[in-house]
Design a protein around this motif. Sequence first.
Motif, PDB file in Angstrom:
ATOM      1  N   SER A   4       9.940  24.066   8.859  1.00 49.57           N
ATOM      2  CA  SER A   4      10.063  25.484   8.736  1.00 49.57           C
ATOM      3  C   SER A   4      10.238  26.188  10.084  1.00 49.57           C
ATOM      4  CB  SER A   4      10.077  26.669   8.002  1.00 49.57           C
ATOM      5  OG  SER A   4       8.555  26.852   7.756  1.00 49.57           O
ATOM      6  N   VAL A   5       9.859  25.427  11.525  1.00 49.09           N
ATOM      7  CA  VAL A   5       9.732  25.404  12.725  1.00 49.09           C
ATOM      8  C   VAL A   5      11.579  25.999  12.981  1.00 49.09           C
ATOM      9  CG1 VAL A   5       9.918  24.992  15.156  1.00 49.09           C
ATOM     10  CG2 VAL A   5       8.470  24.466  13.546  1.00 49.09           C
ATOM     11  N   ASN A   6      11.938  25.778  12.861  1.00 53.37           N
ATOM     12  CA  ASN A   6      13.445  26.862  12.913  1.00 53.37           C
ATOM     13  C   ASN A   6      13.813  27.833  12.259  1.00 53.37           C
ATOM     14  OD1 ASN A   6      13.889  24.961  10.345  1.00 53.37           O
ATOM     15  ND2 ASN A   6      15.149  23.723  10.073  1.00 53.37           N
TER      16      ASN A   6
ATOM     17  N   MET B  27      11.544  30.370  14.419  1.00 52.18           N
ATOM     18  CA  MET B  27      13.073  30.307  15.758  1.00 52.18           C
ATOM     19  C   MET B  27      13.985  31.392  15.035  1.00 52.18           C
ATOM     20  SD  MET B  27      11.134  28.932  17.847  1.00 52.18           S
ATOM     21  CE  MET B  27      11.757  29.724  19.349  1.00 52.18           C
ATOM     22  N   MET B  28      14.842  31.005  13.843  1.00 56.48           N
ATOM     23  CA  MET B  28      15.969  31.518  13.496  1.00 56.48           C
ATOM     24  C   MET B  28      15.524  33.316  13.657  1.00 56.48           C
ATOM     25  SD  MET B  28      18.668  30.273  14.128  1.00 56.48           S
ATOM     26  CE  MET B  28      17.800  29.336  15.316  1.00 56.48           C
ATOM     27  N   GLY B  29      13.994  32.993  13.155  1.00 61.61           N
ATOM     28  CA  GLY B  29      13.736  34.975  13.157  1.00 61.61           C
ATOM     29  C   GLY B  29      13.413  35.382  14.763  1.00 61.61           C
ATOM     30  N   VAL B  30      12.681  34.684  15.045  1.00 61.49           N
ATOM     31  CA  VAL B  30      12.990  35.283  16.651  1.00 61.49           C
ATOM     32  C   VAL B  30      14.048  35.942  16.740  1.00 61.49           C
ATOM     33  CG1 VAL B  30      11.744  34.864  18.586  1.00 61.49           C
ATOM     34  CG2 VAL B  30      10.776  33.900  16.557  1.00 61.49           C
TER      35      VAL B  30
ATOM     36  N   LEU C 240      22.471  40.066   6.386  1.00 59.97           N
ATOM     37  CA  LEU C 240      23.308  39.442   7.142  1.00 59.97           C
ATOM     38  C   LEU C 240      22.607  37.813   7.412  1.00 59.97           C
ATOM     39  CD1 LEU C 240      25.754  41.411   9.667  1.00 59.97           C
ATOM     40  CD2 LEU C 240      25.993  39.805   7.628  1.00 59.97           C
ATOM     41  N   TRP C 241      20.823  38.087   7.816  1.00 58.82           N
ATOM     42  CA  TRP C 241      20.133  36.780   8.022  1.00 58.82           C
ATOM     43  C   TRP C 241      19.495  36.503   6.758  1.00 58.82           C
ATOM     44  CZ3 TRP C 241      19.853  34.302  12.661  1.00 58.82           C
ATOM     45  CH2 TRP C 241      20.595  35.289  13.993  1.00 58.82           C
ATOM     46  N   THR C 242      19.195  37.412   6.213  1.00 62.68           N
ATOM     47  CA  THR C 242      18.361  36.926   4.334  1.00 62.68           C
ATOM     48  C   THR C 242      19.701  36.068   3.264  1.00 62.68           C
ATOM     49  OG1 THR C 242      18.455  39.383   4.049  1.00 62.68           O
ATOM     50  CG2 THR C 242      16.291  38.056   5.268  1.00 62.68           C
ATOM     51  N   ASP C 243      20.547  37.112   3.962  1.00 59.98           N
ATOM     52  CA  ASP C 243      21.846  36.495   2.881  1.00 59.98           C
ATOM     53  C   ASP C 243      22.389  35.043   3.502  1.00 59.98           C
ATOM     54  OD1 ASP C 243      22.242  38.176   1.739  1.00 59.98           O
ATOM     55  OD2 ASP C 243      24.085  39.424   2.037  1.00 59.98           O
ATOM     56  N   ALA C 244      22.359  34.340   4.733  1.00 59.07           N
ATOM     57  CA  ALA C 244      22.493  32.925   5.260  1.00 59.07           C
ATOM     58  C   ALA C 244      21.912  32.382   4.990  1.00 59.07           C
ATOM     59  CB  ALA C 244      22.782  33.475   6.783  1.00 59.07           C
ATOM     60  N   LEU C 245      20.370  32.298   5.058  1.00 63.03           N
ATOM     61  CA  LEU C 245      19.549  32.138   5.056  1.00 63.03           C
ATOM     62  C   LEU C 245      19.129  31.365   3.049  1.00 63.03           C
ATOM     63  CD1 LEU C 245      17.085  30.568   6.108  1.00 63.03           C
ATOM     64  CD2 LEU C 245      15.838  33.445   5.784  1.00 63.03           C
ATOM     65  N   ARG C 246      19.651  32.459   2.324  1.00 69.68           N
ATOM     66  CA  ARG C 246      19.822  32.314   1.011  1.00 69.68           C
ATOM     67  C   ARG C 246      20.356  30.807   0.881  1.00 69.68           C
ATOM     68  NH1 ARG C 246      20.208  37.159  -1.136  1.00 69.68           N
ATOM     69  NH2 ARG C 246      18.646  37.806   0.522  1.00 69.68           N
ATOM     70  N   GLU C 247      22.221  31.008   1.833  1.00 71.02           N
ATOM     71  CA  GLU C 247      22.863  29.991   1.292  1.00 71.02           C
ATOM     72  C   GLU C 247      23.287  29.165   2.071  1.00 71.02           C
ATOM     73  OE1 GLU C 247      28.026  31.072   2.541  1.00 71.02           O
ATOM     74  OE2 GLU C 247      26.935  32.377   1.058  1.00 71.02           O
ATOM     75  N   CYS C 248      22.321  28.848   2.795  1.00 70.48           N
ATOM     76  CA  CYS C 248      22.098  27.547   4.232  1.00 70.48           C
ATOM     77  C   CYS C 248      20.726  27.121   3.366  1.00 70.48           C
ATOM     78  CB  CYS C 248      22.127  27.675   5.377  1.00 70.48           C
ATOM     79  SG  CYS C 248      23.545  28.414   5.489  1.00 70.48           S
ATOM     80  N   SER C 249      19.707  27.928   2.783  1.00 72.72           N
ATOM     81  CA  SER C 249      18.357  26.916   2.071  1.00 72.72           C
ATOM     82  C   SER C 249      18.442  25.589   1.521  1.00 72.72           C
ATOM     83  CB  SER C 249      17.563  28.088   1.885  1.00 72.72           C
ATOM     84  OG  SER C 249      17.258  28.574   3.411  1.00 72.72           O
TER      85      SER C 249
ATOM     86  N   GLU D 126      11.819  32.062   3.356  1.00 74.84           N
ATOM     87  CA  GLU D 126      11.984  33.309   3.771  1.00 74.84           C
ATOM     88  C   GLU D 126      10.626  33.744   4.428  1.00 74.84           C
ATOM     89  OE1 GLU D 126      13.252  34.273  -0.322  1.00 74.84           O
ATOM     90  OE2 GLU D 126      14.735  34.877  -0.388  1.00 74.84           O
ATOM     91  N   LYS D 127       9.859  33.601   4.025  1.00 77.51           N
ATOM     92  CA  LYS D 127       8.226  33.599   4.860  1.00 77.51           C
ATOM     93  C   LYS D 127       8.708  33.419   5.465  1.00 77.51           C
ATOM     94  CE  LYS D 127       4.761  33.334   1.399  1.00 77.51           C
ATOM     95  NZ  LYS D 127       4.395  32.156   0.437  1.00 77.51           N
ATOM     96  N   ALA D 128       8.921  31.977   6.492  1.00 78.11           N
ATOM     97  CA  ALA D 128       8.692  31.927   8.134  1.00 78.11           C
ATOM     98  C   ALA D 128       9.423  32.160   9.145  1.00 78.11           C
ATOM     99  CB  ALA D 128       9.135  30.286   8.188  1.00 78.11           C
ATOM    100  N   PHE D 129      11.054  32.816   7.896  1.00 77.06           N
ATOM    101  CA  PHE D 129      11.884  33.552   9.107  1.00 77.06           C
ATOM    102  C   PHE D 129      11.287  35.011   9.308  1.00 77.06           C
ATOM    103  CE2 PHE D 129      15.581  37.027   9.491  1.00 77.06           C
ATOM    104  CZ  PHE D 129      16.252  36.641   9.900  1.00 77.06           C
ATOM    105  N   GLU D 130      10.434  35.589   8.334  1.00 76.15           N
ATOM    106  CA  GLU D 130       9.944  36.885   8.471  1.00 76.15           C
ATOM    107  C   GLU D 130       8.677  36.909   9.459  1.00 76.15           C
ATOM    108  OE1 GLU D 130      11.488  39.240   6.486  1.00 76.15           O
ATOM    109  OE2 GLU D 130      10.412  40.355   7.639  1.00 76.15           O
TER     110      GLU D 130
END
Lengths: 190, 589
Positions: A144-146, A149-152, A163-172, A181-185
Motif C-alpha cells: 500500500s505504498v501507493n 503517497m495518495m494520502g500525502v 472525495l478521497w475516501t470514496d474514491a479509495l473505496r471504489e478503486c481498492s 484506508e489506514k495507509a491513506f490516513e
Amino acid sequence: MNTVSIMFVGVGGQGTLLASRIVGNVLLNKGFDAKVSEVHGMSQRGGSVTTYVKYGDKVYSPIVDKGEADYIVAFELMEAARWVEYLKKGGKMLINTQQLSPMPVITGAAEYNSDVIDKIKALGIDVISLNALELAEQAGNDKSVNVVMMGVLSNELGFDKSLWTDALRECSPKAALESNEKAFELGVNV
Amino acid sequence: MGKKTLMLGNHAIARGCYEAGVTVVSSYPGTPSTEITFAMTQYKGDIHAEWAVNEKVGCEVVVGASIAGARAFTGMKHVGLNVASDPLYTASYAGVNGGLVLAIADDPGMHSSQNEQDSRRHAIASKCLMLEPADSRECLEFTKKAFDLSEEFDVPVLIRLSTRISHSQGIVEEGERIKRDLPDYKKDASKYVMMPVFARGRRVFVDERDRKLVAYAEKSPFNVIEDNNSDIGVICAGTTYQFSREALGDKASYLKLGVVNPLPVELIKEFAKKVKKLYVAEEMDPIIEQHCKAIGLEVIGKDLFPTIGEYSQGIIREKVLGEVKEHSVFPEAIPVRPPVMCAGCSHRGLFTVLGKLGVMVNGDIGCYTLGATPPLSAMDTTICMGAGVSSLHGFNKGRQGDYENRAVGVVGDSTFIHSGITGLINIAYSKSNSTIIIADNTITGMTGGQNTPANGLDIYGDSAPSVDIETMCKACGIKRVTVVDPSDMAETERVLRQELDANEPSVVISRKPCALLKGFVKNKPVAVDPNKCTGCRVCLKVGCPALSYKDKKVSVNKNLCVGCGVCGQLCKPAAFADTVSAIDNGGND
Ligand SMILES: Cc1ncc(C[n+]2csc(CCOP(=O)(O)OP(=O)(O)O)c2C)c(N)n1
C-alpha cells in the motif's frame, strides 16, 4: 482555471496505476475535465514507469512534458531523480525514500546514486520526503505504498477528504480496503 | 443524459461496440490494444467475445460474422494487422453485411513493440475507411458511428489508435445499446466468392466506393476546422491534435482530421487558404504531408518535425514557437532501469541454462525476450511472432549444418499456438535437425496474462478444451518431445544437451506457471547466510530483481522474493540454505 499536471513515477509493480485511478476518480467527482495516462504492457516487469494525471476546465494532451508538472509523486528514490526535468519551475516533489535497485546496480555495472534528496533540494526544489514503505507496513500491507503517497498528495490538492475516501473505496480491491484506508490516513498525517 | 465516467480509450472502444449492437468479437492480444477485447467480457450475454488463436483467425471470424449479418469487431496491435492483412485486403472487396470494424493500435515510440509501423499504410493499401479518434470520448463516438459507415458504404472500417489514446482515461458519457434486428443472410456469390470472375466486378465497385468515401471525407463531421489566429495553421489527427492544441492554443488554427483514409482534398485546400503558414503534425509516416504536396500545397512537415518516435506538446512548442519550458536537471547520471523478468519468473532458470550452454538462441516475442538483456544476455534474434521456430530452421540450413548442435529456437506457449505450429511442421517436413524450446508459462504473459488455447480457460475464465502441446508437437512430425521444469536447472541442462546432440529435430517444453498468475503459490522468501556468502556474485547472474549486493554480501528483498530457488542453485558455498528446503517442501508457504 489552468490545467494542473501531476506525474506518478516509480517501478513497475509499485501500483502507480491504482494511484492514478484513485486521483482520476476524485477529479471526476469534483467535476473537472481530467485525463489520466497509463503505461501498460511492460509496466508489470520492473521497468521505470510514469503515469500522468491532468485536470482543469479543459485538458488536451494526456501527457506531461519537461518543465510542466506541478507535482511529481515519486514512489521510489532514484525515479525521483530520473524525472526531475519534468517538474515545472516552482513545482513540488513528494518522494518515497524507498530504494529499489535497477538491474545495472544489482549486477554491479552501476551504482545507486547517493544523497538523492539533498541533490534535488540543491536545485531549489520544494520536497516532501518520507519512508512510505515503513508506513505501509504499519498499515498492515507492504503493497500500500501507493496509497500512502495518495494520502500525502491529498494534502497538497486540498479537495474534501470524503472525495478521497470514496474514491479509495471504489478503486481498492475488497481484501485490501482496510489496510488501504489506514495507509491513506498515515499518508495524510505525514 | 448518460452516466459520465473516466474511461480508458480502449474501454471506450468496447463501450462503442456495445452501444452499436455488436454481437461478435474475436481478437488476439497485443499491447496497446488488449484491454478493448477483454472489456467486452462485461457485456456477456449481449456480446460473444473470444481470444482468437491469432489476428488472421480473429479477422476471419469477424468477417464471417459480418457476412452473417452481425455487427462484428476485432482489435489488434499494429503488427497484428500484418498477420490479419490477408483476410482484410480481400474482405475489402467483398464488403460487409453487418457492420465490420477493426481497431488497430499503433505504438509510436515503441513503448512495447518490435517496430514502429504506421497502420494508415494498410488502410490505403486495402482501400478501407479509417477513422482516428483523439480521446476517449471520440473513441466511443467514432466506434459507434463506424458501424453505420461500414454498412452505408459496404466497407470494413478501421479505427486507428495509438498508445496514448488507448491507454489514457478521459471523460465519456455512456449511451444505450441500440436495438438491431439481425438482417437476413442472402447467398450472393458475386459479392462473397472472391474468385477472379467475381473479384473483377468488385474491383470496380471498390473504385467507385473510394470516390464516395472521399466525398464523405470532405463533409464528415469528424473532420473539423477550428478557426483561431490565421498566422499558423496545423493539420493534425489523434494525438497530434491534442499536442498541437496544448502547445499552441489560440495562436493557431487547426484542421483536425478524424477521417484519415481517404483524405479530403477540397477541405484541406479550403483550410490552407485561411492560414499564412501551414504545418502538418503527424507521428510516424508523412502521409498527410505527401497528400498535401500531391494536391499542390506548400506545407511544413517532416523537414521540421521528427520522423521517429512519439510527439509531445513540448516538441510542437519548440519546433513551431521556438520555446522550451524551463526545467531543472539532476546533476549526475542515473542508472537505467530496464524491464526485467519478475522474481519467480519461469523463464529465468531456462535462460540461465542457455547462457551457460553458450548456444545460439533464435528467439521470439514474449516475456522471455527479456532473456536478451544483461545479465542473462542469452538471445541472438527476435523478429516477429513465430520466427523463433521457423527462422531457426533457416539459420541451420544457412549454416550448412555447423550450428545444428549448438543453436536452439525459443518460443512462448501463446506464440507457439499463434504461429509457431506452422513453423514446426515445416521443420519436420523439411527434415531439419533443429531444437525448439517451448517456454510454456501457461499464459500469455507479456500482454498482461490472457488465457490461451493451451491452458484450459477461455476469455471469461471458464473452462475450455485445450491443446495438448506434447501431442501437437508429435502430430507435427516431431518424434523427440521432452518436458522439463526450468526451475531444476541441472535437469534442464541435461535434457538440452541431450536434445542438441540428437541428430533429428526435437522439442523441449520448459513448463512452469507464470509467477504473476492468481493461483501461483509462493514459497518462503530465501535468505542469505551472511557468514557463508563470499560475495562472489555468481547468483546475481540470474538477473533477479529481488537480489541486491551491498557491503560485499548479497541480500534478498523479502517483499519481492517468491522463493523459486533459482539463485541458490548457483551458490557454491550454499549460502542460500533455505532455498533447498523451500523447493523440497513442494511449494508450501
Ligand atoms: C503479430 C503480433 N501480435 C501480438 C503481439 C503482442 N505480443 C507479443 S508477445 C505475445 C505473446 C506472449 O505470450 P507467450 O508467447 O506465451 O510468452 P510469455 O510472454 O508468456 O512469456 C504477444 C501477444 C506481437 N508482438 N505481434
